[in-house]
Design a protein around this motif. Structure first.
Motif, PDB file in Angstrom:
ATOM      1  N   SER A  53      14.064   0.988   0.019  1.00 56.12           N
ATOM      2  CA  SER A  53      13.082   1.823  -0.682  1.00 56.12           C
ATOM      3  C   SER A  53      13.667   3.173  -1.051  1.00 56.12           C
ATOM      4  O   SER A  53      13.546   3.621  -2.188  1.00 56.12           O
ATOM      5  CB  SER A  53      11.841   2.057   0.183  1.00 56.12           C
ATOM      6  OG  SER A  53      11.250   0.853   0.523  1.00 56.12           O
ATOM      7  N   MET A  54      14.300   3.817  -0.075  1.00 55.29           N
ATOM      8  CA  MET A  54      14.894   5.130  -0.358  1.00 55.29           C
ATOM      9  C   MET A  54      15.872   5.041  -1.501  1.00 55.29           C
ATOM     10  O   MET A  54      15.823   5.809  -2.458  1.00 55.29           O
ATOM     11  CB  MET A  54      15.690   5.618   0.856  1.00 55.29           C
ATOM     12  CG  MET A  54      14.887   6.137   1.980  1.00 55.29           C
ATOM     13  SD  MET A  54      15.972   6.889   3.185  1.00 55.29           S
ATOM     14  CE  MET A  54      16.672   5.529   4.048  1.00 55.29           C
ATOM     15  N   THR A  55      16.774   4.075  -1.374  1.00 53.29           N
ATOM     16  CA  THR A  55      17.881   4.035  -2.318  1.00 53.29           C
ATOM     17  C   THR A  55      17.397   3.673  -3.709  1.00 53.29           C
ATOM     18  O   THR A  55      17.692   4.366  -4.683  1.00 53.29           O
ATOM     19  CB  THR A  55      18.930   3.033  -1.825  1.00 53.29           C
ATOM     20  OG1 THR A  55      19.134   3.275  -0.439  1.00 53.29           O
ATOM     21  CG2 THR A  55      20.211   3.179  -2.563  1.00 53.29           C
ATOM     22  N   LEU A  56      16.609   2.596  -3.788  1.00 56.12           N
ATOM     23  CA  LEU A  56      16.151   2.168  -5.094  1.00 56.12           C
ATOM     24  C   LEU A  56      15.261   3.230  -5.733  1.00 56.12           C
ATOM     25  O   LEU A  56      15.417   3.570  -6.910  1.00 56.12           O
ATOM     26  CB  LEU A  56      15.384   0.852  -4.947  1.00 56.12           C
ATOM     27  CG  LEU A  56      15.347   0.020  -6.211  1.00 56.12           C
ATOM     28  CD1 LEU A  56      16.703  -0.613  -6.442  1.00 56.12           C
ATOM     29  CD2 LEU A  56      14.285  -1.061  -6.101  1.00 56.12           C
ATOM     30  N   GLY A  64      19.572   8.169   4.963  1.00 53.07           N
ATOM     31  CA  GLY A  64      18.534   9.091   4.517  1.00 53.07           C
ATOM     32  C   GLY A  64      19.123  10.336   3.899  1.00 53.07           C
ATOM     33  O   GLY A  64      18.663  10.813   2.865  1.00 53.07           O
ATOM     34  N   ILE A  65      20.175  10.836   4.515  1.00 58.03           N
ATOM     35  CA  ILE A  65      20.782  12.070   4.031  1.00 58.03           C
ATOM     36  C   ILE A  65      21.410  11.897   2.661  1.00 58.03           C
ATOM     37  O   ILE A  65      21.252  12.733   1.774  1.00 58.03           O
ATOM     38  CB  ILE A  65      21.816  12.532   5.063  1.00 58.03           C
ATOM     39  CG1 ILE A  65      21.090  13.305   6.144  1.00 58.03           C
ATOM     40  CG2 ILE A  65      22.895  13.377   4.437  1.00 58.03           C
ATOM     41  CD1 ILE A  65      21.909  13.526   7.348  1.00 58.03           C
ATOM     42  N   ILE A  66      22.082  10.763   2.467  1.00 58.42           N
ATOM     43  CA  ILE A  66      22.660  10.504   1.144  1.00 58.42           C
ATOM     44  C   ILE A  66      21.537  10.507   0.113  1.00 58.42           C
ATOM     45  O   ILE A  66      21.656  11.054  -0.984  1.00 58.42           O
ATOM     46  CB  ILE A  66      23.396   9.155   1.146  1.00 58.42           C
ATOM     47  CG1 ILE A  66      24.602   9.233   2.078  1.00 58.42           C
ATOM     48  CG2 ILE A  66      23.826   8.770  -0.259  1.00 58.42           C
ATOM     49  CD1 ILE A  66      25.222   7.901   2.381  1.00 58.42           C
ATOM     50  N   ASN A  67      20.418   9.920   0.513  1.00 57.42           N
ATOM     51  CA  ASN A  67      19.296   9.858  -0.413  1.00 57.42           C
ATOM     52  C   ASN A  67      18.680  11.213  -0.686  1.00 57.42           C
ATOM     53  O   ASN A  67      18.231  11.485  -1.791  1.00 57.42           O
ATOM     54  CB  ASN A  67      18.238   8.899   0.126  1.00 57.42           C
ATOM     55  CG  ASN A  67      18.530   7.491  -0.312  1.00 57.42           C
ATOM     56  OD1 ASN A  67      18.392   7.179  -1.481  1.00 57.42           O
ATOM     57  ND2 ASN A  67      18.989   6.666   0.596  1.00 57.42           N
ATOM     58  N   VAL A  68      18.659  12.056   0.320  1.00 50.74           N
ATOM     59  CA  VAL A  68      18.124  13.401   0.111  1.00 50.74           C
ATOM     60  C   VAL A  68      18.930  14.100  -0.975  1.00 50.74           C
ATOM     61  O   VAL A  68      18.391  14.813  -1.828  1.00 50.74           O
ATOM     62  CB  VAL A  68      18.184  14.208   1.421  1.00 50.74           C
ATOM     63  CG1 VAL A  68      17.950  15.677   1.148  1.00 50.74           C
ATOM     64  CG2 VAL A  68      17.157  13.689   2.400  1.00 50.74           C
ATOM     65  N   ILE A  69      20.228  13.854  -0.956  1.00 51.99           N
ATOM     66  CA  ILE A  69      21.078  14.524  -1.931  1.00 51.99           C
ATOM     67  C   ILE A  69      20.827  13.990  -3.341  1.00 51.99           C
ATOM     68  O   ILE A  69      20.715  14.752  -4.296  1.00 51.99           O
ATOM     69  CB  ILE A  69      22.549  14.364  -1.517  1.00 51.99           C
ATOM     70  CG1 ILE A  69      22.773  15.176  -0.248  1.00 51.99           C
ATOM     71  CG2 ILE A  69      23.476  14.819  -2.607  1.00 51.99           C
ATOM     72  CD1 ILE A  69      23.875  14.671   0.600  1.00 51.99           C
ATOM     73  N   LYS A  86       0.816  -1.219   0.000  1.00 47.61           N
ATOM     74  CA  LYS A  86       0.000   0.000   0.000  1.00 47.61           C
ATOM     75  C   LYS A  86       0.849   1.268   0.000  1.00 47.61           C
ATOM     76  O   LYS A  86       0.475   2.262  -0.602  1.00 47.61           O
ATOM     77  CB  LYS A  86      -0.932   0.021   1.225  1.00 47.61           C
ATOM     78  CG  LYS A  86      -2.037  -1.007   1.189  1.00 47.61           C
ATOM     79  CD  LYS A  86      -3.019  -0.795   0.062  1.00 47.61           C
ATOM     80  CE  LYS A  86      -3.982   0.356   0.292  1.00 47.61           C
ATOM     81  NZ  LYS A  86      -4.932   0.448  -0.827  1.00 47.61           N
ATOM     82  N   ILE A  87       1.952   1.246   0.715  1.00 47.32           N
ATOM     83  CA  ILE A  87       2.760   2.478   0.723  1.00 47.32           C
ATOM     84  C   ILE A  87       3.861   2.437  -0.335  1.00 47.32           C
ATOM     85  O   ILE A  87       4.722   3.278  -0.375  1.00 47.32           O
ATOM     86  CB  ILE A  87       3.375   2.758   2.112  1.00 47.32           C
ATOM     87  CG1 ILE A  87       4.381   1.677   2.488  1.00 47.32           C
ATOM     88  CG2 ILE A  87       2.314   2.866   3.180  1.00 47.32           C
ATOM     89  CD1 ILE A  87       5.185   2.059   3.717  1.00 47.32           C
ATOM     90  N   SER A  88       3.817   1.440  -1.193  1.00 37.56           N
ATOM     91  CA  SER A  88       4.815   1.191  -2.242  1.00 37.56           C
ATOM     92  C   SER A  88       6.249   1.214  -1.740  1.00 37.56           C
ATOM     93  O   SER A  88       7.091   1.956  -2.238  1.00 37.56           O
ATOM     94  CB  SER A  88       4.653   2.098  -3.464  1.00 37.56           C
ATOM     95  OG  SER A  88       4.142   3.341  -3.194  1.00 37.56           O
ATOM     96  N   ALA A  89       6.504   0.371  -0.753  1.00 37.84           N
ATOM     97  CA  ALA A  89       7.878   0.177  -0.319  1.00 37.84           C
ATOM     98  C   ALA A  89       8.483  -0.984  -1.108  1.00 37.84           C
ATOM     99  O   ALA A  89       7.774  -1.933  -1.451  1.00 37.84           O
ATOM    100  CB  ALA A  89       7.918  -0.121   1.177  1.00 37.84           C
ATOM    101  N   VAL A  90       9.756  -0.889  -1.384  1.00 40.58           N
ATOM    102  CA  VAL A  90      10.479  -1.977  -2.040  1.00 40.58           C
ATOM    103  C   VAL A  90      10.447  -3.182  -1.107  1.00 40.58           C
ATOM    104  O   VAL A  90      10.599  -2.999   0.101  1.00 40.58           O
ATOM    105  CB  VAL A  90      11.923  -1.533  -2.323  1.00 40.58           C
ATOM    106  CG1 VAL A  90      12.756  -2.663  -2.910  1.00 40.58           C
ATOM    107  CG2 VAL A  90      11.921  -0.316  -3.240  1.00 40.58           C
ATOM    108  N   PRO A  91      10.284  -4.405  -1.513  1.00 36.19           N
ATOM    109  CA  PRO A  91      10.179  -4.932  -2.882  1.00 36.19           C
ATOM    110  C   PRO A  91       8.748  -5.091  -3.391  1.00 36.19           C
ATOM    111  O   PRO A  91       8.543  -5.889  -4.292  1.00 36.19           O
ATOM    112  CB  PRO A  91      10.851  -6.294  -2.736  1.00 36.19           C
ATOM    113  CG  PRO A  91      10.472  -6.727  -1.361  1.00 36.19           C
ATOM    114  CD  PRO A  91      10.352  -5.482  -0.531  1.00 36.19           C
ATOM    115  N   PHE A  92       7.797  -4.380  -2.840  1.00 37.20           N
ATOM    116  CA  PHE A  92       6.420  -4.507  -3.326  1.00 37.20           C
ATOM    117  C   PHE A  92       5.997  -3.236  -4.051  1.00 37.20           C
ATOM    118  O   PHE A  92       4.877  -2.789  -3.972  1.00 37.20           O
ATOM    119  CB  PHE A  92       5.475  -4.849  -2.166  1.00 37.20           C
ATOM    120  CG  PHE A  92       5.901  -6.101  -1.473  1.00 37.20           C
ATOM    121  CD1 PHE A  92       5.604  -7.338  -2.029  1.00 37.20           C
ATOM    122  CD2 PHE A  92       6.643  -6.061  -0.316  1.00 37.20           C
ATOM    123  CE1 PHE A  92       6.042  -8.507  -1.430  1.00 37.20           C
ATOM    124  CE2 PHE A  92       7.079  -7.226   0.298  1.00 37.20           C
ATOM    125  CZ  PHE A  92       6.777  -8.456  -0.264  1.00 37.20           C
TER     126      PHE A  92
END
Lengths: 535, 506
Positions: free
Chosen positions: B300-303, B433-438, B225-231
């Motif tokens: 999820s963040m990274t992918l 998270g921070i790396i992903n924000v960038i 429902k929240i579209s997190a990896v791997p779904f």
């Protein structure tokens, strides 16, 4: 809930934001209205900033420093997000007050210099004012959340200004590079700041978490950050997190090897933005590194600055050497900023009153000087449409005032006595020679020989190289033969340009002949930091 | 533990759902009665009606103060501040979706579309308050089934039909797994109420493996429902193919409701030891889901962010961004178990609220733009700032908010999430998270760049903005801006209050 409110600093922040909103609401065609509103706005801000600068009470600050208290003038303190411990807390200390003036000067002269921008004038002025507001916010923030908020707020108008109005050839690349570099640095510093916030909050024992500088400073004084960071490490919080915070903010101050964004960014930006960018934005990094890094984590500073000073030495010498190699007029100035900002960080790393006061003066002096430089470069480029140094020449005949301004800037840059550069750089070298007020913690062989003296001698080379590249540029761009065929229509500079140059030159000379206007103020801001360092 | 039987309180607890059902029925009736020419105004009825429901709910149906009075309708519903704030954002997401539907030529006249949309909102709203396995599942299915319909609503459109089928197949599969997980939990304990279930489960001597399996199975449904990896596989295709108002709804209401249920479910069924209300000697299974959520968050963040880098379609870009944002939200969820000051849950709640507004804003601009140019390609946004400066500014605000740059609300949202992670001793998660924000900032800025720097072929022609859009975009933009600056405090306070309710397990 209002605790104290003088309103001056909040005014300095809100006036440009209001100006930006009004400008955006104007119809597209009214370019002159946008320019006038921007000029009036920054003019009002300049007056407020002058009020802050001359209204700053040095004696009160010194008295507070004697007591070991943190002193802020013109405080605005209103509760904001209480559940998180965030308040709208603004104030200036002796280091911030000159920076506020610097920002106002660069903002006002920046608007004057940009009078000729025709493409989407409205948006340009609005974004420029937002940028100025963001920069102010960092200097006047006492609550560190507010500091961080404005630090990041300055990023996005900067991106727009470069990507839309910048130099077509590199603007996309440079704007993105600059934005990502700054963001990386700032978020790394943010994590460090959060760590301090939780450590300080937990130590109060009452769950009284706060981002307020005073609260964190009290925790630092009580030695909270000198406790081990976690069970799995014996290293103290201060020593573990100092590099993250100092270098994280230091990215924006151009600390080597993270300086790479800055010459590209300076060159790609339109003139007024280069002025703010090199003149003020880089100081944000240095200022925040000092405020959050050195002042809150003195133990970390004593452990790490002895090696970080080595990075700043590379900045000074290597930056100057690269500046010498450049053919592009603007890149010369870009790399000179890297070199001069190295002196600022180096001044911090001296960890004594003389050197740090010099660093504070250098922040102001370099800010005005580099704004002047970029203004001159912009004026030449607008008329010659090239910045290739060898193909320019003889511009003193057509633009005498620009030549004079550039030469004054050059003398400042070389540290010529009688101008602000000397007043700023000399104390840095003296401070360096004396070395830190207390023995640095030996993670680096600083005691086997005169470590700081050796650094001072090598750094002094930077001054000589600076003289070489400045004189080379002056000689090749402004003197020599003027090629009438190549540059057939070189117009005179406008009255707005003249006013802008005049204002900037005035401050460089004033500070040079009468340093007392600023030096005691900065000293009053430096004293509490040095006393944290054990002095 | 007894459930309150107060009739009046029970009615108030589901008042928003009752009102929305009436609204949906009324829309169907008006669809028959009104002449064709007037039918576009059905969107106003739906949108403004939903906004009114929020108002009525906030004024007339505040949650009872005593915790013991909050479990109503036989324990099906927990009427607390958490339910309240999530309902507000769910219904707000629905209202904005209705308003922006009024600009989609093939949908704007269809009363049935609005009615089904509202039923989906009812489901999401029930999810925010569900306190029973059965209620939770019914609410989940209520949103899912209506959304399958809505995604495939444009029957003539191959992409829409394909998206509908894809969403349905994926959804049916994960629903089945979730249902299996729920039935295992019921089988282990004999309880359906999640608050009772938690106590029984903790005191039973089940093998850890069995609990872990049931937890993982239930988590599949939430992750879908929240579209997190791997779904997440359905997300880009469905976001691209669905009618854009439904994409808006998917990324706002449906996601918010699921996040609320996710937090409530995990904390109640697998409470960390030492939580208020968790009894002495109760076994602590919380480490299981905290680890699971942390892992889901990182991938999820990274992918999401990395795949978003290469997208050329704006809806797909936002789809991958939504996957990444599921990851950010899960940072906060991972942090909820370890702190009793409710920072993690408050951060998630604040984040979700601003995300609803931000995404509604972004998708609103996308619809307008797609109508004007017939394209959803990022490259075709070129010159938008010259065509419609305000629209470009609104889009920029939305993108800045997603990227977490002030003055947009996203900055405060990210700040609170990272703060919660650091406080929960998960500095590493904050750093990821921070790396992903960038990474995220990079692709958001690319869109901004295209809008502002490049020139388009139709520079001079402004994009037409209808009245409903002015309202929808105005509300969303004002929210994003105000909740990022001067109005931060009220929302943070509300979110904190809501989050505290989560930690009181009765």
């Amino acid at each position: 809930m209002v605790i104290t409110f003088s309103g001056v600093l909040t005014g300095i922040l809100l006036v440009p934001v209001l100006g930006a909103v009004v400008i955006l609401l104007l119809p597209k065609e009214q370019k002159d209205a946008a320019r006038i509103i921007a000029a009036v706005t920054t003019g009002v801000v300049l007056l407020l900033a002058l009020g802050v600068f001359f209204g700053y009470d040095v004696n009160a600050a010194n008295a507070a420093a004697e007591q070991g208290e943190v002193y802020f003038a013109f405080e605005d303190h209103v509760k904001w997000i209480e559940s998180v411990g965030i308040s709208w807390h603004l104030g200036v200390d002796g280091i911030a007050a000159p920076m506020v003036l610097l920002t106002a000067l660069a903002g006002f002269t920046g608007v004057l210099i940009s009078w000729g921008i025709e493409d989407r004038t409205r948006e340009f002025m609005a974004f420029f004012l937002l940028l100025v507001a963001g920069v102010f916010g960092v200097f006047v923030a006492v609550d560190l959340f507010v500091l961080f908020f404005f630090y990041e707020l300055a990023i996005f108008p900067m991106y727009f200004l470069i990507v839309i109005w910048g130099w077509a050839k590199t603007r996309e690349y440079a704007a993105m590079k600059l934005t990502l570099y700054i963001l990386v640095g700032s978020v790394v510093a943010l994590v460090g700041l959060l760590v301090l916030y939780f450590k300080a909050g937990a130590a109060t024992g009452t769950g009284d978490y706060s981002f307020d500088f005073r609260a964190l400073h009290a925790a630092a004084q009580a030695g909270v950050f000198d406790q081990p960071f976690a069970d799995w490490t014996g290293v103290s919080t201060a020593r573990l997190w100092f590099p993250a915070i100092f270098i994280g903010f230091g990215v924006l101050a151009g600390v080597w090897p993270f300086h790479n964004w800055s010459p590209d960014g300076h060159v790609a930006a339109p003139t007024a933005v280069s002025m703010i960018h090199a003149g003020v934005l880089m100081k944000l990094g240095a200022f925040a590194a000092l405020r959050v890094g050195v002042q809150l984590l003195p133990d970390g500073a004593r452990a790490h600055l002895p090696w970080i000073i080595f990075l700043t030495l590379i900045n000074v010498v290597y930056g100057a050497l690269i500046a010498m190699r450049q053919r592009d007029f603007k890149y010369v100035i870009g790399f000179s900023s890297v070199s001069h900002m190295g002196l600022v960080s180096m001044g911090f790393a001296t960890m004594n009153v003389t050197g740090m006061t010099g660093a504070g003066l250098q922040m102001f002096s370099h800010g005005v000087m580099t704004a002047l430089f970029f203004a001159c470069v912009g004026m030449v480029y607008d008329r010659a449409h090239t910045r290739d140094i060898p193909s320019l020449g003889g511009f003193v005949q057509k633009l005498p005032l620009v030549a004079v301004a550039f030469i004054v800037g050059g003398f400042v840059s070389m540290g010529m006595p009688g101008l602000s550069g000397f007043v700023a750089e000399f104390p840095i070298f003296v401070g360096l020679w004396h070395g830190p007020v207390t023995e640095p913690i030996a993670t680096w062989p600083t005691d086997s020989f005169n470590y700081y003296g050796a650094i001072a001698i090598v750094a002094a080379l930077g001054i000589i190289i600076t003289a070489a590249y400045v004189l080379r540029v002056v000689g090749q761009v402004f003197f020599g033969e003027f090629d009438e065929e190549r540059f057939p229509a070189v117009s005179r500079i406008t009255v707005y340009d003249k006013i802008a140059l005049g204002i900037l030159i005035f401050w460089l000379v004033l500070l040079g002949v009468y340093p007392k206007v600023m030096a005691p103020m900065i000293e009053s801001g430096v004293k509490p930091i040095v006393s944290m360092l054990g002095g | 533990m007894d459930f309150s039987t107060d009739v009046q309180a029970s009615v108030l607890a589901v008042l928003p759902e009752i009102l929305m059902t009436i609204l949906a029925v009324a829309l169907l009736a008006l669809d028959v009665v009104w002449p064709d020419a007037r039918k576009r105004d059905l969107g106003y009825v739906a949108g403004v009606g939903l906004l009114a429901v929020i108002g009525v709910m906030l004024v007339l149906a505040p949650p009872p103060g005593e915790v013991s009075d909050q479990l109503l309708l036989g324990g099906m519903i927990r009427h607390d501040q958490l339910a309240q704030i999530f309902r507000a954002m769910v219904i707000l997401g629905g209202a904005l979706s209705c308003l922006v539907t009024m600009g989609v030529p093939r949908l704007q006249h269809r009363g049935d579309f609005y009615a089904v949309l509202i039923v989906a909102v009812v489901g999401a709203s029930l999810m925010s308050a569900a306190a029973d396995l059965i209620m939770a599942f019914i609410a989940l299915e209520m949103t899912s089934i209506t959304l399958y319909l809505l995604v495939g609503y444009l029957r003539g459109d191959v992409r829409s039909s394909e998206a509908g089928l894809k969403y349905f197949l994926f959804g049916a599969f994960t629903s089945a797994l979730t249902l299996y997980g729920l039935s295992l939990l019921y089988g282990f304990t004999g309880e359906t109420n999640i608050y009772r279930l938690g106590g029984v489960l903790g005191r039973s001597d089940l093998p850890d493996g069995a609990v872990a399996v049931s937890l993982a199975l239930v988590a599949v449904g939430f992750a879908f429902k929240i579209s997190a990896v791997p779904f997440h596989f359905w997300t880009p295709d469905v976001y691209e193919g669905a009618p854009t108002p439904i994409t808006t709804l998917l990324s706002t209401a449906s996601k918010a409701g699921s996040v609320a249920l996710l937090m409530r479910f995990f904390l109640a069924v697998f409470p960390p030891a030492g939580l208020l209300g968790a009894l002495e000697g109760v076994k602590d299974y919380s480490a299981l889901w905290v680890q699971l959520v942390a892992v889901l968050s990182v991938v999820s963040m990274t992918l999401g962010n990395v795949l978003a880098l290469v997208q050329t379609n704006i809806k797909r870009l936002l789809a991958y961004s939504t996957i990444a944002h599921a990851g950010y939200i899960l940072i906060g969820v991972a942090a909820i178990s370890t702190d009793k000051s409710a920072e993690g849950a408050a951060a998630v709640t604040f984040y979700m609220f601003m995300y609803v507004l931000t995404n509604a804003l972004a998708f609103g601009v996308v619809i307008l733009f797609a109508n004007a140019t017939g394209s959803e390609q990022i490259a075709d946004f070129a010159g938008l700032s010259r065509r419609s400066p305000w629209l470009a500014l609104a889009m920029t605000l939305a993108l800045l908010s997603l990227a977490g740059i002030p003055p947009a609300a996203g900055f405060v949202g990210k700040f609170l999430l990272f703060r919660a992670a650091v406080d929960a001793n998960m500095v590493w998660l904050a750093l990821v998270g921070i790396i992903n924000v960038i990474i995220g900032l990079y692709y958001y800025l690319i869109v901004v760049k295209v809008m502002y720097m490049e020139r388009g072929p139709e520079d001079g022609r402004p994009v037409r903005v209808d009245t409903p859009y002015v309202w929808a975009l105005g509300i969303a933009a004002a929210g994003v801006l105000l909740f990022g600056t001067i109005m931060v405090s009220p929302l943070v306070d509300w979110a904190t209050e809501a989050a505290r309710a989560l930690y009181i397990l009765l």
